[in-house]
Write a protein that holds these residues in place. Sequence first.
Motif, mmCIF file in Angstrom:
data_model
loop_
_atom_site.group_PDB
_atom_site.id
_atom_site.type_symbol
_atom_site.label_atom_id
_atom_site.label_comp_id
_atom_site.label_asym_id
_atom_site.label_seq_id
_atom_site.Cartn_x
_atom_site.Cartn_y
_atom_site.Cartn_z
ATOM 1 N N ILE A 198 -8.996 6.029 -0.176
ATOM 2 C CA ILE A 198 -7.761 6.053 -0.557
ATOM 3 C C ILE A 198 -6.897 6.853 0.071
ATOM 4 C CG2 ILE A 198 -6.125 5.772 -2.505
ATOM 5 C CD1 ILE A 198 -8.312 4.142 -3.872
ATOM 6 N N ILE A 199 -7.237 8.168 -0.263
ATOM 7 C CA ILE A 199 -6.534 9.339 -0.001
ATOM 8 C C ILE A 199 -6.269 9.591 1.490
ATOM 9 C CG2 ILE A 199 -6.387 12.000 0.027
ATOM 10 C CD1 ILE A 199 -7.995 11.893 -3.036
ATOM 11 N N LYS A 200 -7.366 9.264 2.209
ATOM 12 C CA LYS A 200 -7.338 9.174 3.651
ATOM 13 C C LYS A 200 -6.460 8.265 4.233
ATOM 14 C CE LYS A 200 -9.179 11.111 7.692
ATOM 15 N NZ LYS A 200 -8.126 10.210 8.606
ATOM 16 N N SER A 201 -6.559 7.013 3.610
ATOM 17 C CA SER A 201 -5.685 5.971 4.227
ATOM 18 C C SER A 201 -3.862 6.430 4.135
ATOM 19 C CB SER A 201 -6.030 4.702 3.470
ATOM 20 O OG SER A 201 -5.630 4.779 2.170
ATOM 21 N N ARG A 202 -3.787 7.011 2.892
ATOM 22 C CA ARG A 202 -2.357 7.400 2.478
ATOM 23 C C ARG A 202 -2.077 8.343 3.615
ATOM 24 N NH1 ARG A 202 -2.724 7.721 -3.907
ATOM 25 N NH2 ARG A 202 -2.931 5.494 -4.544
ATOM 26 N N MET A 203 -2.817 9.301 3.863
ATOM 27 C CA MET A 203 -2.596 10.399 4.875
ATOM 28 C C MET A 203 -2.407 9.893 6.220
ATOM 29 S SD MET A 203 -5.266 13.383 3.539
ATOM 30 C CE MET A 203 -5.153 14.514 5.085
ATOM 31 N N ASN A 204 -3.116 8.959 6.919
ATOM 32 C CA ASN A 204 -3.020 8.327 7.693
ATOM 33 C C ASN A 204 -1.613 7.521 7.786
ATOM 34 O OD1 ASN A 204 -5.613 9.326 8.759
ATOM 35 N ND2 ASN A 204 -6.392 7.300 8.075
ATOM 36 N N ALA A 205 -1.346 6.758 6.794
ATOM 37 C CA ALA A 205 -0.071 6.083 6.511
ATOM 38 C C ALA A 205 1.180 7.099 6.843
ATOM 39 C CB ALA A 205 -0.093 5.493 5.321
ATOM 40 N N LYS A 206 0.995 8.443 6.280
ATOM 41 C CA LYS A 206 2.016 9.195 6.430
ATOM 42 C C LYS A 206 2.416 9.593 7.911
ATOM 43 C CE LYS A 206 2.015 11.311 1.982
ATOM 44 N NZ LYS A 206 1.779 12.438 1.196
ATOM 45 N N LEU A 207 1.227 9.531 8.811
ATOM 46 C CA LEU A 207 1.300 9.946 10.384
ATOM 47 C C LEU A 207 1.814 8.646 11.073
ATOM 48 C CD1 LEU A 207 -1.775 12.069 10.269
ATOM 49 C CD2 LEU A 207 0.768 12.910 10.069
ATOM 50 N N ASN A 208 1.823 7.420 10.524
ATOM 51 C CA ASN A 208 2.122 6.371 11.407
ATOM 52 C C ASN A 208 3.535 5.929 11.010
ATOM 53 O OD1 ASN A 208 2.305 3.190 11.370
ATOM 54 N ND2 ASN A 208 0.142 3.564 11.745
ATOM 55 N N GLN A 209 4.145 5.686 12.355
ATOM 56 C CA GLN A 209 5.765 5.457 12.442
ATOM 57 C C GLN A 209 6.123 4.326 11.785
ATOM 58 O OE1 GLN A 209 7.054 5.532 16.341
ATOM 59 N NE2 GLN A 209 9.498 5.330 15.771
ATOM 60 N N GLY A 210 5.096 3.050 12.058
ATOM 61 C CA GLY A 210 5.297 1.833 11.493
ATOM 62 C C GLY A 210 5.322 1.888 9.963
ATOM 63 N N GLN A 211 4.270 2.579 9.547
ATOM 64 C CA GLN A 211 4.206 2.529 7.940
ATOM 65 C C GLN A 211 5.557 3.292 7.302
ATOM 66 O OE1 GLN A 211 1.973 1.640 5.887
ATOM 67 N NE2 GLN A 211 0.192 1.325 7.029
ATOM 68 N N ASN A 212 5.941 4.378 8.086
ATOM 69 C CA ASN A 212 7.100 5.269 7.479
ATOM 70 C C ASN A 212 8.246 3.923 7.592
ATOM 71 O OD1 ASN A 212 5.812 7.560 6.721
ATOM 72 N ND2 ASN A 212 5.619 8.113 9.077
ATOM 73 N N PHE A 213 8.227 3.469 8.523
ATOM 74 C CA PHE A 213 9.658 2.669 8.894
ATOM 75 C C PHE A 213 9.632 1.648 7.614
ATOM 76 C CE2 PHE A 213 11.700 -1.089 10.483
ATOM 77 C CZ PHE A 213 12.980 -0.598 10.731
ATOM 78 N N ASN A 214 8.415 0.806 7.509
ATOM 79 C CA ASN A 214 8.394 -0.023 6.411
ATOM 80 C C ASN A 214 8.601 0.632 4.944
ATOM 81 O OD1 ASN A 214 7.476 -2.322 8.154
ATOM 82 N ND2 ASN A 214 5.272 -1.726 7.899
ATOM 83 N N GLY A 215 8.166 1.699 4.733
ATOM 84 C CA GLY A 215 8.513 2.403 3.644
ATOM 85 C C GLY A 215 9.802 2.801 3.506
ATOM 86 N N LEU A 216 10.599 2.992 4.545
ATOM 87 C CA LEU A 216 11.982 3.282 4.433
ATOM 88 C C LEU A 216 12.994 1.819 4.177
ATOM 89 C CD1 LEU A 216 14.223 5.173 4.845
ATOM 90 C CD2 LEU A 216 14.173 4.735 7.291
ATOM 91 N N VAL A 217 12.390 0.968 4.849
ATOM 92 C CA VAL A 217 13.198 -0.433 4.545
ATOM 93 C C VAL A 217 12.979 -0.971 3.252
ATOM 94 C CG1 VAL A 217 12.949 -2.909 5.165
ATOM 95 C CG2 VAL A 217 12.831 -1.231 7.008
ATOM 96 N N GLN A 218 11.565 -0.638 2.631
ATOM 97 C CA GLN A 218 11.768 -1.218 1.055
ATOM 98 C C GLN A 218 12.291 -0.194 0.206
ATOM 99 O OE1 GLN A 218 7.445 -1.402 0.169
ATOM 100 N NE2 GLN A 218 6.761 -2.206 2.051
#
Length: 219
Positions: A198-218
Amino acid sequence: LDRMSKITKQQIVDFANKYFGDNYALVYKKQGKDPNEKKIDKPQITPIVMNRDSASAFLKEIQASQVNPIEPVFLDYEKDLQKLTAKSNIPVLYKENTTNDLFTLVYVFEMGNNNDKAMSTAVEYMKYLGTSKKSLKEINEEFYRLACYFRVSSGAERSYVTLHGLKENMPKAMALFEEILADAQVNKEAYANLVGDIIKSRMNAKLNQGQNFNGLVQY
């Protein structure tokens, strides 16, 4: 499976070294901007000649055919589903599958992440647990022999457990799953591995442009 389980990691390494040699690709994944990055010229696009005014005989036949509009068919809970009641007074909706020899059974629990923030993690954790009588390996092998599997998901208000597989093995699959549900045993190593994932997936998500964009939209 028995033969494969006896193969060691070293045997695989030795096999690869003997038969593959230096025949491999090595990839380095680095973060940042490549200083040697070069702009690639945009290629010229060949224009496509359109023949919008012409039509084949087949197309003309289709265009001339009369088609009746598709009428929607709505589910009638009173006629299309059987309503039963389990021994514990739990309502059951039932519809026989007449298409093939498979079944799908869904347990619906009226509790979700809004009731308990740890629900989704607990649901994921359960997939890695055995019981006091069966190890995780034995449980997985038994589900495999039954040609059945289960998956668990947790929403905001509800949690769902879905059993799926061969219709003839549904009672055995139900008994096996309910045994897990009633007698799941804590496994500290599995929990530590899950937390690490879980921790690794969250770290990877922070480095993913698409994930960050989705978080910003939400947000």
